[in-house]
Enzyme design. Structure first.
Site, PDB file in Angstrom:
ATOM      1  N   GLY A   1       0.793  -1.233   0.000  1.00 40.64           N
ATOM      2  CA  GLY A   1       0.000   0.000   0.000  1.00 40.64           C
ATOM      3  C   GLY A   1       0.817   1.270   0.000  1.00 40.64           C
ATOM      4  O   GLY A   1       1.571   1.546  -0.921  1.00 40.64           O
TER       5      GLY A   1
ATOM      6  N   LYS B   1       2.605 -10.242  -3.845  1.00 45.10           N
ATOM      7  CA  LYS B   1       3.496  -9.156  -3.470  1.00 45.10           C
ATOM      8  C   LYS B   1       4.906  -9.669  -3.211  1.00 45.10           C
ATOM      9  O   LYS B   1       5.897  -9.053  -3.617  1.00 45.10           O
ATOM     10  CB  LYS B   1       2.943  -8.456  -2.224  1.00 45.10           C
ATOM     11  CG  LYS B   1       1.586  -7.789  -2.465  1.00 45.10           C
ATOM     12  CD  LYS B   1       0.902  -7.434  -1.153  1.00 45.10           C
ATOM     13  CE  LYS B   1      -0.464  -6.804  -1.385  1.00 45.10           C
ATOM     14  NZ  LYS B   1      -1.264  -6.722  -0.140  1.00 45.10           N
TER      15      LYS B   1
END
Lengths: 435, 435
Positions: B136, B212
């Site tokens: 994020g 990720k």
């Protein structure tokens, strides 16, 4: 950018040695990442003949570091000499003036001359890299100037001095182990271990942290560097008693650099603080550093890592060199010098927060009432009060924490307490930072 | 770069809305920092007429997102549609193929097609920004690709999924409050609060974290993205009992993505892990994310912050846009695609570490001896053993932790334990990660 970046290195101490070692060891990796060869072509240091970890015999040598700035074979000068003025300043000015990029680990230099150096860099469309000047190996300059560039910030704070953090961590360990040691004892140990300088004042009096904070403030708030506006308090007066009470109250004592924007202006301060145990920064121990920022869109982010030492500092210096090799030229403080907007400095005493107060008092009926009255008179309300044991008519420590109040009001209350006959020493205050 | 960067935005969900809001709110700030205007000139989303937080009436509208790639007025396409294939992939390929920079928050897309997209970007000398795809708002891609570019890394690990971290934090809070709640109960609450999707499997089964991790691995080790090599285990089987024992042993249970280089190759795994309470990452709670890297010169650094949400993700997307506006074009995975070197994947079972084992056994003399023998036969040595209370001939949980051992040996020992008459359920194993 051509296929090699030619570096002139000034200063071959711990950091300079680390830079040479890193460049030698990671040669293929750096070439692959930066797309060009990073080559030291010339060096300058105090003694040429001294034994060094790195072989410098094949490099051009200058007795006078300033000559690096005049060498047409050099693309970037790496200033690792140190000091706010003198050779470091002259070299930096000359390098930028002669169209060379500048990379420096020198926070004192930038805290005092950052604005004029930034202008020189901008005039020459040059990069002034200073990742190594703040928080050692932590890429916080890049993090703020680029990674979080979409945010408007309300504050930045951090543990910016490893020596102080080491001393406070050791003092706490002593308290927890039941064998409290005072500041001087722990400082001496830190000096023996090489974690503190022979003259520790720049570190333990908070000046080094203040240099770094002034740079972070400029980056975060887009204002010129204003080191003189940083209010600085070191850790010499921190007592094991404070650390013991902090534990009991659920806090840790940390030397924090804090920069905040409020209606009163920008507040820059370096102070010992009580931070809640649950905060990430409370667990940053020993020589580590950490920087926390509050951005309007991203929220709170924390960067943590080694704040000093040859390896981490070299890592930061060379990240700046890689940036230059990749062609990156950024405004030094995030925006063009002409767009830096000076903002008023919040007046002393305008800080609003809660506080820890430690008093040494005579254990006698009415003492607490008198102390409480001093706070009430300034409209400061008490959150908690602690007094351990009872020793009638003898000296005992008493600790209070307050609700949120203006520091000015608190200072008046402390002044009044100091006047009481039953209060034996100057009252001690530590800010509580509720992260 | 001209004086404006023209953006085509595909996808107007939570993140797309956040991007529009941020661009509108920070207009002067972004112009000052990037030296140019960031302007959305065209958008595409599923329903044109839908009520939105941002006014899009003045923007060019495309029903088909692919048309953004063909619009000559667009410099950069911002892909916020999502999904590993389909429109997101076609749009990304077409944008890069047509000479437009690409910014994306799409980890699934890059985990599956990152190598070919990186090549397209490189062929066109374009930037492929994906800061928002990992962790994020934390600028970890920039931190690794640039800030720590001077380091060779031995490992990277992190809390990469906020939903899982929230659930594990809540389960721990329940245990500490004396009212343990199981996974399903806490998941349901998380869904009600909007912290988990209606179909939570991508999150709770570890797939999102694995996407990720695959990107971080590539950046850190300079190898092509190899999502298929990530070994994935989610958190559905984590029991409040495990969390209680973890507390007692001084650990916290976290879902970690871990990527390490060893003689056996690169090991990529997403697993629930026990991390020591003293580790910084142990205190990263709730929906926060954190990434820890180990570099040879810098040492260990930790980046922590909000891992999801409109604001943090928009912050990351726009930092990529600011980079492009500033003229930055970097190799997607840190080095040119031709210099990415595929490295063997460590064989399953080659992991070396210590382990937590939980067994449900019949409380009867000799049980512990039998269990210990299973471990001894595989040359795994026991570090600690815990059994609370005594309930002769009834089922009781027993917990062991081991010293360092190969996972293969441990798996054989667990297999043998499972065969014992006195062991009632399949033995549970959680890796201990000694950070």
């Amino acid at each position: 950018m051509s296929d090699s970046l030619r570096i002139g290195l000034a200063g071959l101490g711990v950091v300079g040695g680390g830079v040479l070692k890193l460049l030698a060891q990671q040669r293929p990796l750096l070439q692959s990442r930066s797309g060009c060869r990073l080559e030291v072509v010339a060096v300058s240091a105090r003694e040429r003949g001294r034994d060094r970890a790195a072989d410098i015999s094949s490099l051009k040598w200058y007795d006078n570091a300033l000559d690096l700035a005049g060498d047409g074979d050099i693309d970037v000068v790496c200033e690792l000499i140190g000091g706010a003025d003198g050779v470091a300043l002259e070299l930096s000015q000359a390098a930028l003036g002669n169209g060379k990029h500048l990379v420096t680990a020198n926070k004192a230099l930038l805290a005092h001359h950052g604005n004029s150096l930034a202008r020189l860099a901008e005039d020459g469309a040059l990069n002034l890299g200073y990742e190594a000047a703040v928080a050692g190996g932590i890429p916080i300059i890049k993090g703020l100037r680029e990674g979080l560039a979409a945010n408007s910030f309300s504050g930045v704070y951090g543990i910016l001095n490893g020596t102080c953090n080491y001393i406070l961590t050791e003092m706490r360990d002593g308290v927890r182990a039941g064998s409290p040691r005072d500041f001087d004892t722990v400082l001496k140990e830190a000096q023996e271990l090489g974690y503190a300088e022979a003259d520790p004042s720049t570190d333990v009096d908070g000046v080094d942290a203040a240099h770094k904070l002034a740079l972070l403030t400029s980056l975060v708030f887009g204002c010129p560097v204003d080191f003189a506006a940083v209010r600085i308090e070191g850790i010499r007066h921190i007592n094991p008693l404070d650390i013991r009470f902090a534990e009991e109250l659920g806090y840790r004592v940390k030397l924090l650099g804090v920069s905040r924007a409020s209606a009163a202006g920008i507040e820059q301060s370096v102070h010992p603080c009580m931070v809640p145990e649950r905060a990430a920064i409370a667990h940053v121990d020993g020589v580590l550093n950490a920087v926390v920022t509050e951005g309007d869109f991203v929220g709170t982010t924390t960067f943590e890592g080694p704040g000093a030492g040859a390896g981490p500092t070299a890592s930061a210096v060379i990240s700046d060199l890689v940036d230059i090799a990749r062609g990156l030229v950024l405004p030094t403080f995030g925006v063009a010098v002409s767009e830096l907007v000076a903002r008023p400095s919040a007046p002393p005493g305008s800080h609003v927060g809660s506080y820890y107060i430690r008093l040494m008092v005579v254990d006698r009926p009415g003492v607490i009432a008198d102390i409480a009255a001093c706070l009430r008179d300034q409209e400061v309300s008490v959150e908690s009060m602690l007094q351990h044991g009872r020793r009638p008519d003898e000296a005992v420590p008493v600790v209070l924490t307050t609700h949120v109040a203006e520091e000015e009001a608190l200072a008046r209350a402390l002044g009044a307490m100091g006047e009481l006959n039953t209060v034996l020493e100057t009252p001690r205050m530590i800010r509580i930072v509720n992260l």
